[in-house]
Design a protein around this motif. Structure first.
Motif, mmCIF file in Angstrom:
data_model
loop_
_atom_site.group_PDB
_atom_site.id
_atom_site.type_symbol
_atom_site.label_atom_id
_atom_site.label_comp_id
_atom_site.label_asym_id
_atom_site.label_seq_id
_atom_site.Cartn_x
_atom_site.Cartn_y
_atom_site.Cartn_z
ATOM 1 N N LYS A 192 0.809 -1.213 0.000
ATOM 2 C CA LYS A 192 0.000 0.000 0.000
ATOM 3 C C LYS A 192 0.844 1.266 0.000
ATOM 4 N N GLU A 193 2.120 1.151 0.366
ATOM 5 C CA GLU A 193 2.982 2.327 0.387
ATOM 6 C C GLU A 193 3.612 2.615 -0.967
ATOM 7 N N ILE A 194 3.615 1.664 -1.894
ATOM 8 C CA ILE A 194 4.237 1.866 -3.207
ATOM 9 C C ILE A 194 3.355 2.787 -4.037
ATOM 10 N N LYS A 195 3.958 3.849 -4.571
ATOM 11 C CA LYS A 195 3.246 4.796 -5.424
ATOM 12 C C LYS A 195 3.993 4.900 -6.746
ATOM 13 N N VAL A 196 3.242 4.890 -7.856
ATOM 14 C CA VAL A 196 3.829 4.932 -9.193
ATOM 15 C C VAL A 196 3.277 6.139 -9.932
ATOM 16 N N TYR A 197 4.181 6.951 -10.516
ATOM 17 C CA TYR A 197 3.820 8.110 -11.325
ATOM 18 C C TYR A 197 4.581 8.008 -12.639
ATOM 19 N N HIS A 198 4.064 8.643 -13.685
ATOM 20 C CA HIS A 198 4.848 8.693 -14.920
ATOM 21 C C HIS A 198 4.549 9.952 -15.712
ATOM 22 N N SER B 211 5.615 11.595 -19.827
ATOM 23 C CA SER B 211 5.579 11.014 -21.173
ATOM 24 C C SER B 211 6.791 10.127 -21.465
ATOM 25 N N ASN B 212 7.868 10.234 -20.651
ATOM 26 C CA ASN B 212 9.034 9.384 -20.913
ATOM 27 C C ASN B 212 9.777 8.906 -19.662
ATOM 28 N N ILE B 213 9.243 9.168 -18.459
ATOM 29 C CA ILE B 213 9.907 8.753 -17.227
ATOM 30 C C ILE B 213 8.873 8.177 -16.263
ATOM 31 N N VAL B 214 9.256 7.086 -15.558
ATOM 32 C CA VAL B 214 8.426 6.497 -14.513
ATOM 33 C C VAL B 214 9.112 6.744 -13.177
ATOM 34 N N TYR B 215 8.341 7.193 -12.191
ATOM 35 C CA TYR B 215 8.831 7.391 -10.830
ATOM 36 C C TYR B 215 8.110 6.414 -9.916
ATOM 37 N N ILE B 216 8.865 5.730 -9.072
ATOM 38 C CA ILE B 216 8.273 4.795 -8.116
ATOM 39 C C ILE B 216 8.743 5.209 -6.730
#
Length: 142
Positions: free
Chosen positions: A77-83, A85-90
């Protein structure tokens, strides 16, 4: 009527073709292909994550897939994923904080799916076909 025995297949070209060594042609083609393939391998190596990395990135025709091995002690539940147009942040993947992954192509804003299975986080992000080109007018300076 067309002069078939003259241009472009005159005697000089026919003699040149008879003198051409097939082994020379073969070695030239092989050397050219080695140089081309060497250049492509160098590009691919720079795009790949490090060999000891826990991240795997691959593409299909429509999507980009990212697989990340998760640490043994984690809270889903603590893992958050954002992106973008060319980069993914976790975020909150481990104690290091935020992980940044550069994608091999542009992706769409909507439609991404993330799921955890067998201690692997898999992201599926649709590719974007819109390159957003803008034409710039070129004028003469007066």
């Amino acid at each position: 009527m067309f002069p078939w025995g003259k241009y472009p297949f005159n005697n000089d070209i026919q003699k040149l073709m008879q003198q051409l060594n097939p082994e020379d042609v073969h070695s030239f083609v092989n050397e050219t292909m080695k140089n081309v393939m060497k250049g492509q391998q160098q590009v691919k190596e720079t795009e790949k994550p490090p060999a000891n990395s826990d991240v795997t990135i691959f593409e299909s025709f429509d999507d980009v897939f990212i697989q990340i091995k998760l640490p043994a002690q984690r809270i889903d539940k603590e893992i958050k994923v954002y992106h973008t147009s060319n980069i993914v942040y976790i975020e909150n993947l481990d104690q290091s904080g935020k992980k940044k992954i550069t994608l091999p192509c542009l992706v769409k804003k909507k439609g991404a799916v993330a799921q955890i299975r067998d201690n692997i986080l898999q992201l599926q992000i649709p590719k974007s076909n819109d390159f957003q080109f803008t034409e710039i007018a070129v004028t003469d300076e007066k």
